[in-house]
Write an enzyme that holds these catalytic residues in place. Structure first.
Site, PDB file in Angstrom:
ATOM      1  N   LYS A   1       0.835  -1.198   0.000  1.00 30.55           N
ATOM      2  CA  LYS A   1       0.000   0.000   0.000  1.00 30.55           C
ATOM      3  C   LYS A   1       0.872   1.251   0.000  1.00 30.55           C
ATOM      4  O   LYS A   1       1.896   1.307   0.699  1.00 30.55           O
ATOM      5  CB  LYS A   1      -0.920  -0.023   1.225  1.00 30.55           C
ATOM      6  CG  LYS A   1      -1.968   1.088   1.265  1.00 30.55           C
ATOM      7  CD  LYS A   1      -2.889   0.919   2.482  1.00 30.55           C
ATOM      8  CE  LYS A   1      -3.951   1.986   2.556  1.00 30.55           C
ATOM      9  NZ  LYS A   1      -4.838   1.824   3.736  1.00 30.55           N
TER      10      LYS A   1
ATOM     11  N   SER B   1      -9.778   2.161   3.001  1.00 28.00           N
ATOM     12  CA  SER B   1      -8.950   2.929   2.084  1.00 28.00           C
ATOM     13  C   SER B   1      -7.997   2.071   1.251  1.00 28.00           C
ATOM     14  O   SER B   1      -7.429   2.531   0.263  1.00 28.00           O
ATOM     15  CB  SER B   1      -8.113   3.938   2.873  1.00 28.00           C
ATOM     16  OG  SER B   1      -7.225   3.263   3.773  1.00 28.00           O
TER      17      SER B   1
ATOM     18  N   SER C   1      -9.877  -0.477   7.144  1.00 27.76           N
ATOM     19  CA  SER C   1      -9.364  -0.319   5.780  1.00 27.76           C
ATOM     20  C   SER C   1      -8.646  -1.534   5.213  1.00 27.76           C
ATOM     21  O   SER C   1      -8.262  -1.529   4.050  1.00 27.76           O
ATOM     22  CB  SER C   1      -8.435   0.896   5.706  1.00 27.76           C
ATOM     23  OG  SER C   1      -9.168   2.082   5.907  1.00 27.76           O
TER      24      SER C   1
END
Length: 516
Positions: A89, A164, A188
């Site tokens: 990420k 997210s 998330s």
């Protein structure tokens, strides 16, 4: 090496779990270069449709793969996951690779150091395929707040992949990577897992180092694995977890035996395990198909010998409100460093108004251009909640609710070994459907937020398809530092479900159109 070719043009190496790839690599049946190249080819084929990545590092990934192959050929003892590629990420700092946190204010920033997670991945020999898309500074539940475009759900390209960390979940679901790193501040990792049919784990707060994570809310943020199987999550969790002296919140204790728990759980025997169903995490607002798959999963757990008990956590109903005061407050403080003075974007007013380009005006112009609407919204809310005259009424009160939620967990874990609920109240919604309604967007995290407020670990396991044909997830929660319970129960449920389905849930996903 005897691998076949699928209709997409990528070898079947992309369909294997990380554990299966590790076994083949260790046996010399396939090389890391072949495995990595297969995934890079898959990325090239489906990225135009999915957009899971913000940056792809072909050269770096293949260089790592070649190094692992050479070391393995020389007889060097390697980590079990050495040579298995991974996606990271874009909130995890990576030396010599762009790290943007999904924001224009960091566009083009190349960090001079690695996060502890990155260091551990590199030392173990996992080729890093690239950095995945995300909501800007991890603020969002749909990855629609990325400054660099939407990520699409591989199950239905017109739908969100969660957020997210939708990029990491989509990359794993689309077979672009067997493993990924996500971060979870209020769900998330787990909520994207639920809507993409992947396994997502939020470790105990402090169980995985936060050094080198771009902070959103420091008392809530936690990095963890995104995978296609529970065993893969355990393998990755054991690699990235453990004490880090550079993180003052890191737990100075070894991790429990996660891989051992996952392997034991896969036998499907849960006799003696008490599973608590949280009354407040279900009912109104939950899609009928989500609820139906949850009830079916409970029956499978009961059939495996688990005792199902109902528990009440009355203050969970206030978790959403408390979270959306605590998170913006911490975010407004953490994001103050992005001022256009030291790194990242700098916007200098053109001076056409006759005023000098003072530091204050540069800062204002930089933040105005560099931050998106959701980030601005939360900074304003957090600054207000921390302001004189409102601190006790808002932030202070939210922290008191947080304490009550922690007490609810403590009482619940006296009655049950783990707690379960649906991970998210609905399946993936259409892109744009909730973008202009922040409150509706925030409700996607209603079941996942309590774990972050209390610091306890949580896992989302795919547990079927809803009536609309889209995946749903079951959330498992355990006491702090008892992450091994997640893996035992999660692996048992996974094995029971796959026996019922005749294979992994992702095998039922539609094949993606690929670039020609």
């Amino acid at each position: 090496m005897g691998t076949s070719t699928t209709a997409t043009g990528a070898t079947d190496l992309t369909r294997l779990s990380a554990a299966e790839l590790a076994t083949r690599l260790a046996a010399g049946e396939v090389s890391s270069v072949e495995v990595t190249q297969a995934h890079l080819e898959r990325i090239a084929a489906v990225e135009p449709s999915v957009h899971a990545f913000l940056h792809i590092d072909d050269d770096g990934a293949l260089a790592t793969a070649r190094d692992v192959d050479a070391r393995r050929s020389a007889g060097e003892r390697l980590h079990a996951l050495a040579g298995v590629p991974i996606a990271v990420k874009d909130i995890v700092v990576t030396k010599d690779l762009p790290t943007t946190a999904g924001s224009k204010i960091l566009q083009g920033w190349i960090p001079p150091y690695d996060a502890t997670i990155t260091t551990r991945l590199r030392e173990a020999g996992l080729p890093i395929l690239g950095k995945t898309n995300m909501d800007e500074f991890a603020m969002g539940s749909s990855t629609e707040h990325s400054a660099f475009g939407n990520t699409h759900n591989p199950w239905d390209l017109d739908r969100i992949p969660g957020g997210s960390g939708g990029g990491s979940a989509a990359a794993v679901a689309a077979y672009e990577a067997p493993l990924a790193i996500g971060t979870d501040t209020g769900g998330s990792i787990r909520q994207p897992g639920a809507v993409t049919g992947t396994v997502g784990v939020k470790p105990t707060y402090g169980g995985v180092s936060r050094y080198g994570l771009i902070a959103l809310a420091s008392s809530l943020d936690q990095a963890g694995p995104v995978t296609r199987t529970v065993l893969d999550s355990a393998l990755l969790h054991e690699l990235i977890g453990g004490h880090d002296p550079r993180d003052s919140t890191s737990i100075p204790e070894p991790l429990p035996p996660l891989v051992e728990a996952a392997r034991a759980g896969a036998a499907g025997d849960l006799r003696g395990v008490r599973v608590g169903v949280v009354t407040e995490l279900g009912g109104e607002g939950y899609q009928p198909g989500v609820r139906a798959r949850f009830e079916e999963s409970l029956e499978l757990l009961r059939g495996a010998g688990a005792e199902i008990v109902e528990v009440s956590c009355p203050h969970f109903t206030y978790a959403l409100g408390a979270y959306y005061l605590i998170l913006p407050s911490e975010a407004s403080s953490n994001l103050a460093k992005f001022d256009g003075m030291r790194f990242g974007l700098r916007v200098v007013p053109d001076g056409g108004d006759g005023l000098a380009a003072t530091a204050e005006r540069v800062m204002s112009a930089t933040r105005g251009a560099g931050f998106g609407d959701e980030v601005k919204r939360r900074i304003i809310l957090g600054t207000y909640a921390l302001s004189a005259g409102y601190y006790d009424a808002y932030y202070g009160s939210a922290q008191k609710v947080r304490t009550l939620i922690q007490r609810d967990f403590a009482a619940a874990f006296e009655q049950a070994d783990v707690l379960v609920s649906p991970t998210a109240p609905t399946t993936a919604f259409k892109l744009g459907e909730k973008l202009d309604d922040p409150l509706a967007m925030y409700l996607n995290d209603v079941a996942t937020i309590p774990a972050n407020l209390a610091g306890v670990p949580g896992m989302s396991v795919p547990n079927g398809l809803s009536d609309d044909g889209l995946p749903v997830g079951l959330q498992i929660l355990a006491p702090a530092k008892a992450d091994d319970r997640l893996y035992r129960v999660g692996a048992a449920l996974e094995a029971l479900l796959e026996s019922t389905w005749g294979g992994p849930l992702l095998a039922r996903a539609p094949e993606l159109e690929v670039a020609r």
